[in-house]
Design a protein around this motif. Structure first.
Motif: not given
Length: 308
Positions: A67-68, A73-75, A164-165, A171-172
Motif C-alpha cells: 500500500e505504501l 507512486t500514484v501520489g 493517475h486513474v 496497480l490495485t
C-alpha cells in the motif's frame, strides 16, 4: 438487484465528487493568488493527510509495504495533476482550460484500452467527444483563444489525470489493499512534495496562513474535508469497483457543476450556447456510461479483491 444497487451506489458517490470538485474553482478563487498556489496546495494536503492519518490511527490498522509503494507512486502522479492544472489555469483562458482538461474523458479510456488490450466500441468515443464539445461550448460560448503556455500545462494535467486513474486501477486490481490507506499515503505524498516546494517557490506557508480570517478558515476546511478527503477517498474506492473509463465519464460532469455553482453563488451568467454545452455534457457522459457498462458486462474482467 444487488449488482444494480452496488453500481448505483458507486455512481452516486462519484456524482457527489463531481459536484464537490465543481465547487472547488469558486472556493480556491477566494483563497489563492498567483504567489500562493504552492502554499495553498501544501496547507490543503497537510491538513487532508493529517485527517486521514488520524482515521487510520483510530482504526489501529497498519499500512502495508504494498500500500505504501502504490500510494507513493500514484501520489506523485496526483501531485503532478495539481501542479500542472493550477499553474496552467493561471496562464490560459477559462475556455481553453475547461476544454483541454476535459480531454481526460477521452484519454482515460484510450489509455486503459492500450494497457489492457480491451477494445471499446466506437460509439463510446463518439459519446466522449460529444461531452468534450459540450465543455467547449460551456467554457467559452464556442470561442477559443490562441494557444499559449498554459494550454500545454493543462494538456499535461489532463494526461496526468488519465494516467493517475488508470494506474490506480492497474496497480490495485486483484490485490487486497485498503482504500483508506491508499488515500492517506497519496495525500501525505502530495503534502511532502508541496511543503518542500513552498520553501523555494512563492509565498511561504506561515505567511500564507497568517493572513487567514474566519471565512478563509471555513473555506479551507471545506476544501480539505469535502473536496479533498471525501473526493479522493471515493475516487480510489470507486475505481477499484468499476472501470477507469466509467469513473472518468462520471467525473467528467465536473464542468457542469462548476457552472451551476457559479450561477447560484457567484451570480455568473450562462449564454444559450453555454446551456447547450451543459446538455451535451450530460448527454455525452450518460450515453458513454451506458455504452461502457454494457460492454464491460459483456466482457467481464477479473473480480476485484477489496479489503474489509
Amino acid at each position: 438487484m444487488t449488482d444494480t444497487l452496488s453500481r448505483f451506489r458507486v455512481d452516486l458517490l462519484l456524482f457527489l465528487v463531481a459536484v464537490s470538485w465543481g465547487s472547488t474553482y469558486l472556493v480556491a478563487k477566494e483563497l489563492v493568488t498567483p504567489e500562493s498556489v504552492v502554499a495553498l496546495l501544501a496547507v490543503r494536503m497537510l491538513l487532508a493527510a493529517g485527517v486521514m492519518a488520524a482515521v487510520v490511527a483510530a482504526r489501529r490498522s497498519r499500512v502495508s509495504a504494498a500500500e505504501l509503494r502504490v500510494g507513493v507512486t500514484v501520489g506523485l502522479l496526483l501531485a503532478a495533476v495539481f501542479v500542472f492544472e493550477t499553474f496552467g489555469i493561471a496562464h490560459t483562458s477559462a475556455t481553453n482550460a475547461g476544454l483541454i482538461i476535459s480531454l481526460t474523458i477521452v484519454l482515460t479510456p484510450m489509455l486503459d484500452s492500450a494497457v489492457t488490450g480491451r477494445r471499446l466500441p466506437g460509439r463510446f468515443f463518439v459519446a466522449a467527444v460529444t461531452a468534450v464539445a459540450g465543455v467547449a461550448l460551456l467554457a467559452g460560448n464556442g470561442a477559443l483563444a490562441a494557444p499559449n503556455l498554459g494550454d500545454g500545462l493543462i494538456l499535461i494535467a489532463a494526461i496526468a489525470r488519465a494516467v493517475h486513474v488508470t494506474s490506480m486501477h492497474r496497480l490495485t486490481d486483484g490485490k487486497p489493499m485498503d482504500s483508506l490507506h491508499l488515500t492517506t499515503v497519496q495525500l501525505a505524498t502530495c503534502a511532502v512534495v508541496f511543503s518542500v516546494a513552498s520553501l523555494v517557490h512563492g509565498e511561504s506557508v506561515p505567511s500564507y496562513v497568517g493572513r487567514f480570517d474566519g471565512t478563509d478558515a471555513m473555506l479551507l476546511l471545506y476544501l480539505v474535508l469535502v473536496c479533498t478527503v471525501f473526493a479522493f477517498f471515493v475516487q480510489i474506492w470507486a475505481v477499484r469497483r468499476t472501470s477507469p473509463s466509467r469513473v472518468s465519464l462520471l467525473l467528467g460532469t465536473e464542468p457542469v457543476w462548476a457552472a451551476v455553482i457559479g450561477v447560484a453563488v457567484a451570480h455568473d451568467s450562462i449564454a444559450v450556447t453555454g446551456l447547450c454545452g451543459i446538455a451535451l455534457i450530460l448527454a455525452g457522459t450518460a450515453w458513454g456510461r451506458a455504452i461502457e457498462q454494457k460492454d464491460r458486462l459483456s466482457k467481464p474482467e477479473r473480480q476485484l479483491v477489496t479489503a474489509p
